[in-house]
Design an enzyme around this catalytic site. Sequence first.
Site, PDB file in Angstrom:
ATOM      1  N   GLY A  52       0.821  -1.195   0.000  1.00  0.00           N
ATOM      2  CA  GLY A  52       0.000   0.000   0.000  1.00  0.00           C
ATOM      3  C   GLY A  52       0.857   1.247   0.000  1.00  0.00           C
ATOM      4  N   HIS A  53       1.872   1.252  -0.867  1.00  0.00           N
ATOM      5  CA  HIS A  53       2.768   2.392  -0.982  1.00  0.00           C
ATOM      6  C   HIS A  53       3.523   2.334  -2.307  1.00  0.00           C
ATOM      7  CE1 HIS A  53       5.181  -0.811   0.988  1.00  0.00           C
ATOM      8  NE2 HIS A  53       6.093  -0.410   0.118  1.00  0.00           N
ATOM      9  N   ALA A  54       4.235   3.405  -2.583  1.00  0.00           N
ATOM     10  CA  ALA A  54       5.153   3.476  -3.723  1.00  0.00           C
ATOM     11  C   ALA A  54       6.485   3.989  -3.186  1.00  0.00           C
ATOM     12  CB  ALA A  54       4.613   4.417  -4.801  1.00  0.00           C
ATOM     13  N   ARG A  99       2.221  -0.389  -5.063  1.00  0.00           N
ATOM     14  CA  ARG A  99       2.104  -1.835  -4.931  1.00  0.00           C
ATOM     15  C   ARG A  99       1.364  -2.200  -3.662  1.00  0.00           C
ATOM     16  NH1 ARG A  99       7.583  -1.751  -4.550  1.00  0.00           N
ATOM     17  NH2 ARG A  99       7.262  -0.131  -6.056  1.00  0.00           N
ATOM     18  N   ILE A 124       5.999   6.711  -0.393  1.00  0.00           N
ATOM     19  CA  ILE A 124       4.793   7.495  -0.638  1.00  0.00           C
ATOM     20  C   ILE A 124       3.664   6.615  -0.121  1.00  0.00           C
ATOM     21  CG2 ILE A 124       3.334   8.622  -2.351  1.00  0.00           C
ATOM     22  CD1 ILE A 124       5.874   8.491  -4.214  1.00  0.00           C
TER      23      ILE A 124
END
Length: 139
Positions: A52-54, A99, A124
Amino acid sequence: MTTINDVKIIELPKFLDARGNLSFAENYKQIPFEIKRTYWIYDVPGGEDRGGHAFLENQEVVIALSGAFDVIVDDGVNKKIFRMDRSYYGLYIPQGLWRTMENFSTNSFALEFGSISYRKEDYIRDYEDFLKLKHNGQL
């Protein structure tokens, strides 16, 4: 700008043996960067998601050493689901892509290689911020 088309499955070498199989990964050979960080995810409770981030800079390779899970990769326009269920496949995810990992099977074990050491500033974590960066051409 990084897109979903930059994500790829890497087939790792495998040596089949009646005593047990062996696979490996080396910097700049199977892994397209120098590994600076290694971590693993395990004991994920049923129904839970991970990720749950980039990343701004970090590249990753994700391997399902045991069990199975889905990796959903999102470039801000398109999404693609990769089912990770073979220990001799790695999923290369370059920087600048969102992702999420979900649908973990019982006793699944995910191994991840990163191209940089941990830096919280590289993450992020807000999807709207991610979309703004993508649409402004900053990712």
